[in-house]
Design an enzyme around this catalytic site. Structure first.
Site, mmCIF file in Angstrom:
data_model
loop_
_atom_site.group_PDB
_atom_site.id
_atom_site.type_symbol
_atom_site.label_atom_id
_atom_site.label_comp_id
_atom_site.label_asym_id
_atom_site.label_seq_id
_atom_site.Cartn_x
_atom_site.Cartn_y
_atom_site.Cartn_z
ATOM 1 N N HIS A 261 0.805 -1.223 0.000
ATOM 2 C CA HIS A 261 0.000 0.000 0.000
ATOM 3 C C HIS A 261 0.837 1.272 0.000
ATOM 4 O O HIS A 261 0.369 2.326 -0.426
ATOM 5 C CB HIS A 261 -0.942 0.025 1.212
ATOM 6 C CG HIS A 261 -2.108 -0.887 1.076
ATOM 7 N ND1 HIS A 261 -2.028 -2.224 1.363
ATOM 8 C CD2 HIS A 261 -3.368 -0.663 0.636
ATOM 9 C CE1 HIS A 261 -3.209 -2.783 1.125
ATOM 10 N NE2 HIS A 261 -4.037 -1.863 0.677
ATOM 11 N N GLY A 262 2.050 1.184 0.486
ATOM 12 C CA GLY A 262 2.863 2.396 0.500
ATOM 13 C C GLY A 262 4.212 2.152 1.119
ATOM 14 O O GLY A 262 4.403 1.211 1.892
#
Lengths: 455, 306
Positions: A317-318
């Site tokens: 996600h990041g």
């Protein structure tokens, strides 16, 4: 060109018209591919080069994997794709941590931080194509020989940027048929797009203003404000991403293409395992089929595999420690659920209790997801415990929006999971659609990006 | 196919009809979508208020209109509203001064409303002028905004519009001031707590004024000089951090030109317990201040018409 812009609406109508005006399969595929490339280049033209290179390489890799049934080529393909993702998405994070460690060791050296742009949807299209290469190797799908077809699979604009992540075995056969125009499917598509836009614009974008304020002014949040803001974020991220996925599915329907569901009312889950079967479904299944099973699945060290899968899922996600903590939190919770076999009686009361507990657990983990760094997360947790004095009031608008969204979920979520909209009377269809369109019109003053665009 | 066409036909017909309806009732829709215009429309419909407050959220949060009306025995109305700017503020003054039934206008005055620069009426041309730096998408959006009146009044389709319609229809029966403030629930609870006594709010008394202001208030001065209405300038109370430090110098030109009363409460700090934040009173403070102001205006005979 955001889905919630006039440009996109006109672009899509034009593309759809061209698509249905011809019955030639190749031309239809070409129309989708060209539309997708224009859509992608619109945001940042140089990113298109990267997408095209990735498309060509993976096209040939799949053919070679099939031809030689070679695990080495598959490994090469996975490494190439992950390197591409890693270079653009994680190099900065790795260098930052490397510099931090070097600094701890008192070594006077600093690696310069790269300043790359993050290509839109890179995480999504990378995972999708890795899944395809693995499927070809596992002989679950044949390597696609038509470059046009493969191109559409790789970059169909309705789901290119933020999913749903599609499987080749479900998607490619749909491209091989000359569909005749289905009015029902088209109608369903329109409804999904309208509903998705309403979820995004009316709910997510309105809630976003309050949540952004709350998370940037953590020290001003008292106990009540902190919880209301956290609930706000829980519903913001659901409405933002669910809205996007719903629009994507609707756009697909308009081309006669079925895309998989990505959300099934996740906040009613009675366990974290159920949550992951309802939240970002296509990613959860991807992680299960291509990561968890590849790590050994249930055969060996399944708890370690589960934990690793969730940590990597978080990292997907990041590129920050917060996403790792978020993934790890979910991993630990899933492990605990597997270890502790204690089951509550299946009564309505205990079901509700379970749902409330799971929802609040998920909310608490969202703090890591939303906070800008670890310190911000800790400050937020501290605010949740009531350690700050009140200086701002909990916003009634935010509470009102949450209530509206909950009501919307209760009454409409099922119509966005199947085709029941088609069974509604014309009157009901029209009233619901007009109400949603008027809401979109009334609230469409701030155009905010979709949260998942940055993943 | 028939279902699809019927559905699309209904949707398209609805929005064409709506566009026609909006075009023929543009002002009404505009009033519904804009808090300020809506308040002016309500004031016009009531046609009975002798005293009118004009200002920003500071005045809105400082004046409890029903309490003020009771205190002064004069029907009053507040057009004060959040999200003001110079143009809107000036437009409001101009519109209110046209109304015959209004005898006294209490205008909020502070550095935001009367900042350096010339006050003008809202210039439609300026608002509609295209920004040359817009990109293709923004220009397209702008064109849509210009063509469709429905888009221009889009805020009037929010759920609260129905509520506003109800408010408009009943504006002769009730004073709806309470619904315009934030934290509606808190405002409702405050209705049960109006027994607050009038606290003394220190008023800044300016005796010597020097010519030091660069602001050009000529348009405003010209406008209110012509009126036969009583004008009172009000600077509502603030917290310590928002005190105006150069009280003597502010508002000089307008004061010396017009000689209308200027009630400046922003030069002395207000008690924290009466504040919502540094610039706004809370419900308790509002009731106390309104009572104090009502008493003061009566005592000084400032509400008598010219």
């Amino acid at each position: 060109m955001l889905f919630n812009s006039i440009t996109f609406i006109l672009f899509h109508i034009f593309s759809i018209l061209l698509y249905w005006l011809t019955k030639n399969l190749i031309i239809r595929q070409a129309i989708i591919l060209i539309s997708s490339l224009i859509f992608y280049a619109w945001h940042f033209p140089p990113a298109l080069i990267l997408l095209l290179i990735s498309m060509v390489i993976n096209y040939f890799l799949a053919i070679k994997i099939e031809k030689y049934n070679s695990k080495k080529i598959l490994t090469l393909g996975v490494i190439l794709n992950l390197s591409n993702l890693g270079w653009f998405k994680y190099s900065s994070f790795l260098i930052e941590n490397f510099n931090f460690l070097i600094d701890l060791l008192s070594i006077n050296y600093t690696l310069p931080k790269p300043n790359y742009w993050l290509p839109l949807g890179i995480s999504f299209y990378t995972f999708q194509v890795i899944g395809y290469l693995v499927d070809v190797y596992r002989k679950e799908v044949k390597a696609e020989k038509s470059f046009l077809c493969f191109g559409v699979f790789k970059c169909f604009y309705s789901q290119l940027i933020a999913g749903p992540i599609v499987r080749a075995k479900e998607f490619l056969p749909q491209l091989k048929k000359v569909h005749s125009f289905s009015a029902d499917k088209f109608l369903l598509g329109i409804y999904y797009v309208i509903a998705g836009l309403a979820i995004k614009i009316v709910i997510a974008d309105t809630i976003a203003q309050f949540v952004d304020f709350g998370f940037t002014n953590t020290s001003k949040l008292n106990f009540l404000n902190a919880w209301v803001t956290l609930y706000g974020f829980a519903f913001q991220i659901l409405s933002d991403f669910w809205g996007y996925s719903t629009i994507a599915i609707g756009l697909g329907y308009m081309y006669g293409i079925n895309l998989p569901l990505n959300f099934k009312n996740p906040y009613i889950s009675k366990s974290i395992r159920e949550f992951w079967r309802r939240w970002h479904i296509t990613l959860s299944f991807w992680l299960r089929d291509y990561l968890y099973i590849s790590l050994g699945g249930n055969r060996t060290k399944h708890l370690r595999n589960l934990f690793l899968t969730m940590v990597l899922g978080g990292l997907w996600h990041g590129s920050s420690w917060n996403f790792i903590f978020w993934g790890a939190g979910h991993g630990i919770w899933l492990i605990l659920e597997r270890i502790i076999k204690f089951k509550l009686p299946r009564t309505k009361f205990f079901n509700l209790l379970n749902t409330i507990v799971v929802f609040h657990g998920v909310c608490l983990l969202w703090v890591f997801f939303r906070a800008k760094d670890f310190n911000n997360s800790l400050n937020y947790f501290s605010a949740l415990l009531g350690s700050n004095e009140s200086s701002i009031k909990a916003s009634e608008t935010l509470i009102f929006q949450i209530v509206i969204f909950v009501l919307f979920i209760i009454f409409f979520h099922k119509s966005l999971e199947d085709e029941r909209f088609l069974n509604w009377s014309l009157m009901k269809k029209s009233i619901v659609s007009i109400t949603l369109l008027l809401s979109i019109l009334a609230y469409a003053n701030a155009k905010l990006d979709f949260i998942y665009f940055v993943f | 196919m028939k279902k699809l066409f019927s559905y699309l036909f209904i949707l398209i017909s609805f929005f064409i009809s709506l566009e026609i309806l909006v075009r023929y009732n543009f002002e009404a829709f505009q009033s519904l979508s804009d808090k300020l215009l809506f308040k002016i429309a309500m004031l016009e419909k009531r046609a009975s208020d002798e005293i009118v407050f004009i200002g920003s959220s500071r005045t809105q949060d400082s004046i409890d209109v029903p309490v003020f009306s009771k205190q002064t025995n004069k029907s009053s109305f507040s057009i004060a509203s959040t999200g003001q700017n110079k143009n809107r503020y000036f437009y409001t003054i101009n519109e209110v001064l046209k109304l015959n039934f209004v005898k006294t206008v209490i205008i909020e005055i502070h550095q935001v409303n009367l900042r350096k620069g010339k006050l003008n009426f809202p210039i439609e041309k300026n608002i509609k002028e295209s920004d040359p730096n817009l990109n293709f998408e923004e220009k397209l959006q702008e064109s849509v905004n210009k063509i469709f009146k429905t888009v221009q009044v889009r805020k009037s389709f929010k759920p609260k519009t129905l509520f506003r319609l109800l408010m408009y229809l009943t504006s002769n029966l009730f004073n709806h001031d309470i619904w315009f403030r934030s934290n509606t629930l808190l405002q409702i609870f405050s209705l049960f707590n109006q027994e607050e006594k009038a606290t003394n709010f220190p008023l800044y008394q300016s005796s010597s004024i020097e010519q030091m202001i660069n602001d050009d208030y000529s348009s405003l001065i010209e406008l209110i000089s012509k009126t036969n209405k009583k004008i009172i300038f009000l600077n509502p109370p603030v917290g310590e951090k928002s005190l105006e430090k150069d009280c003597a110098e502010k508002y000089l030109k307008i004061y010396s030109a017009i000689k209308f009363p200027l009630l400046n409460f922003a030069c002395h700090p207000t008690k924290k317990e009466l504040l919502r934040d540094q610039k706004h009173l809370n419900p308790k403070g509002r009731v106390q201040f309104t009572k104090f102001l009502g008493n003061y205006l009566k005592k000084e005979n400032l509400l008598d018409a010219l």
